[in-house]
Scaffold this motif. Structure first.
Motif, PDB file in Angstrom:
ATOM      1  N   VAL A   1       1.573   5.102  -0.003  1.00 21.57           N
ATOM      2  CA  VAL A   1       0.914   6.335   0.385  1.00 21.57           C
ATOM      3  C   VAL A   1       1.911   7.480   0.269  1.00 21.57           C
ATOM      4  CG1 VAL A   1      -0.382   7.508   2.186  1.00 21.57           C
ATOM      5  CG2 VAL A   1      -0.470   5.014   2.024  1.00 21.57           C
TER       6      VAL A   1
ATOM      7  N   THR B   1      -5.013  -1.606  11.416  1.00 23.64           N
ATOM      8  CA  THR B   1      -4.855  -0.214  11.007  1.00 23.64           C
ATOM      9  C   THR B   1      -3.398   0.169  11.240  1.00 23.64           C
ATOM     10  OG1 THR B   1      -7.133   0.370  11.566  1.00 23.64           O
ATOM     11  CG2 THR B   1      -5.545   2.178  11.415  1.00 23.64           C
TER      12      THR B   1
ATOM     13  N   THR C   1      -0.112   9.429   8.242  1.00 21.12           N
ATOM     14  CA  THR C   1      -1.184   8.860   7.425  1.00 21.12           C
ATOM     15  C   THR C   1      -1.621   7.537   8.006  1.00 21.12           C
ATOM     16  OG1 THR C   1      -1.862   8.324   5.181  1.00 21.12           O
ATOM     17  CG2 THR C   1       0.290   7.542   5.861  1.00 21.12           C
ATOM     18  N   ARG C   2      -2.816   7.107   7.663  1.00 24.58           N
ATOM     19  CA  ARG C   2      -3.347   5.841   8.121  1.00 24.58           C
ATOM     20  C   ARG C   2      -3.796   4.997   6.936  1.00 24.58           C
ATOM     21  NH1 ARG C   2      -5.058   9.737  11.517  1.00 24.58           N
ATOM     22  NH2 ARG C   2      -4.578   9.500  13.748  1.00 24.58           N
ATOM     23  N   SER C   3      -3.589   3.694   7.059  1.00 23.90           N
ATOM     24  CA  SER C   3      -4.083   2.746   6.067  1.00 23.90           C
ATOM     25  C   SER C   3      -4.531   1.501   6.810  1.00 23.90           C
ATOM     26  CB  SER C   3      -2.992   2.410   5.054  1.00 23.90           C
ATOM     27  OG  SER C   3      -1.855   1.876   5.704  1.00 23.90           O
ATOM     28  N   SER C   4      -5.170   0.581   6.142  1.00 29.87           N
ATOM     29  CA  SER C   4      -5.641  -0.629   6.807  1.00 29.87           C
ATOM     30  C   SER C   4      -5.602  -1.805   5.848  1.00 29.87           C
ATOM     31  CB  SER C   4      -7.061  -0.433   7.348  1.00 29.87           C
ATOM     32  OG  SER C   4      -7.966  -0.176   6.293  1.00 29.87           O
TER      33      SER C   4
ATOM     34  N   SER D   1       1.336  -4.835   3.444  1.00 27.21           N
ATOM     35  CA  SER D   1       0.377  -5.618   4.229  1.00 27.21           C
ATOM     36  C   SER D   1       0.626  -7.089   3.917  1.00 27.21           C
ATOM     37  CB  SER D   1      -1.054  -5.227   3.869  1.00 27.21           C
ATOM     38  OG  SER D   1      -1.280  -5.370   2.478  1.00 27.21           O
TER      39      SER D   1
ATOM     40  N   LEU E   1       0.862  -1.172   0.000  1.00 30.90           N
ATOM     41  CA  LEU E   1       0.000   0.000   0.000  1.00 30.90           C
ATOM     42  C   LEU E   1       0.898   1.220   0.000  1.00 30.90           C
ATOM     43  CD1 LEU E   1      -2.576  -1.105   2.715  1.00 30.90           C
ATOM     44  CD2 LEU E   1      -2.682  -1.445   0.250  1.00 30.90           C
TER      45      LEU E   1
END
Length: 395
Positions: A22, A109, A124-127, A56, A20
């Motif tokens: 970002v 998360t 920043t946040r991703s999951s 991930s 992922l």
């Protein structure tokens, strides 16, 4: 076993780790102008924002974060229940890896704070969600938690499903003792046919030793199924007590702290066939009291079917020490049982009260049918230390 909540499933359970990516835009910061007062930064000369890649993983692999054009200031990985995956930033600050593995069937998360070349920070946040496991492996631990056992009891783990990745599993099993006891894991086939790992000391435990197990298995693939939780247990070693059984002399001797404290006349298994007793070291597995014993369950036809008092299990295959008043004529002078070690009601009652689960029974005799196998109860003591250590998956 902890319940598994329903979560979004991947349509491809074998999917490889996904990156992922970002791009982080640096936050606007204030800088002092030439007059020493705060002023707007010259955006024309600002360093490019750091680019962060969150990998991930598939279940069973750590979470990885990489940064280019900047460094990683902080990472926080949290699952849906609020648990965190701690980790470490690599040299140079451009990578981060979690200490523990991602668990199957779990949503995470990831919050990353990065620092651009000019020092500006952005967060920043991703999951991501790992697929549910197709099979879940569980285990049974012995001895029980917070128990006190004899000096011969190993730490024993029986797995519900096959373990084909034994080294991966063994790496997650940490044994700690209060006196730095030397010991080793060994893999055996339990009498039930299931995979089993026992941790045996080099010699009998020292009385008073405290033993703990930390099995950090959550997120580990056994090859036959995934573990979805960690396990903890601990026990204490009691008094030094060894039971010496001489089937040739038809005598049982209790040795406590190196001193003989009692001798009991007994009758062992009948020579010349399947009713012979086992020899070698067997460990008292359980004090089962009054139980029904049926010879058909151990392959001896219809020789007996009766209630037996003061039953003390020594092997999974059915060898016990117990009261046998029907054999009274043979105590101390002949072996005429169906494989067990029999004694009078009076002796059995007092002996039953004095022995502890985990006490080793050292059985000798010419007319026996072989040595107790490692998985037939706790037969690890019938191997030399070198033979036992060779059964570790990490040797």
């Amino acid at each position: 076993m902890l319940p598994i909540r329903t979560r979004p499933r991947s349509t491809r359970p074998g999917l490889a780790a996904v990156a992922l990516v970002v791009s982080l835009t640096a936050c606007t910061a204030q800088a002092a102008d030439g007059g020493g007062r705060p002023g707007a930064r010259d955006h024309g000369s600002a360093a490019p924002a750091a680019k962060v890649t969150v990998v991930s993983p598939a279940a069973g692999s750590p979470v990885t974060v990489n940064a280019s054009g900047g460094t990683i200031a902080a990472v926080r990985v949290v699952d849906a229940e609020g648990g965190t995956l701690k980790g470490r930033t690599g040299a140079g600050g451009t990578s981060w890896v979690s200490d523990r593995k991602a668990v199957p069937g779990t949503s995470y998360t990831v919050e990353v704070t990065s620092r651009a070349g000019d020092g500006a920070e952005s967060t920043t946040r991703s999951s991501f969600t790992t697929p549910e496991p197709e099979k879940v492996n569980k285990l049974t631990l012995a001895p029980g938690k917070n128990t006190t056992v004899g000096v011969g009891h190993p730490l024993s783990i029986v797995f519900d499903l096959p373990v084909t990745r034994k080294a991966d599993v063994e790496r997650q099993l940490k044994v700690t003792t209060s006196n730095a006891t030397e010991g080793s894991w060994g893999w055996v086939k339990d009498h039930s046919g299931r995979d089993r790992a026992d941790w045996r000391p080099k010699e009998y435990w020292k009385p008073g030793t405290k033993v703990t197990l930390e099995a950090d298995l959550n997120g580990t693939d056994s090859g036959g199924g995934w573990f979805v939780r960690d396990y903890r247990t601990g026990f204490t070693v009691g008094a030094s007590q060894v039971v010496e059984v001489d089937l040739d002399a038809h005598r049982l001797t209790v040795v406590r702290d190196g001193r003989t404290v009692r001798t009991i006349p007994v009758s062992g298994g009948t020579p010349g066939g399947d009713k012979r007793s086992w020899r070698g070291t067997a460990v008292l597995m359980a004090k089962e009291g009054t139980i029904n014993m049926n010879s058909e369950t151990v392959g001896l036809g219809d020789a007996y079917d009766k209630m037996v008092d003061y039953s003390m299990r020594l092997t999974w295959s059915g060898m016990y020490a117990h009261a046998a008043p029907w054999n009274a004529a043979y105590f101390g002078n002949a072996n005429r049982s169906s494989g067990c070690i029999g004694m009078s009601d009076e002796n059995a009652a007092s002996f039953y009260a004095s022995v502890n689960v985990g006490d080793p029974f050292e059985i000798t005799g010419r007319e026996t049918k072989g040595t107790v196998a490692e998985g037939n109860g706790y037969g690890a003591w019938n191997l030399s230390w070198e033979q036992w250590r060779a059964k570790s998956a990490l040797r």
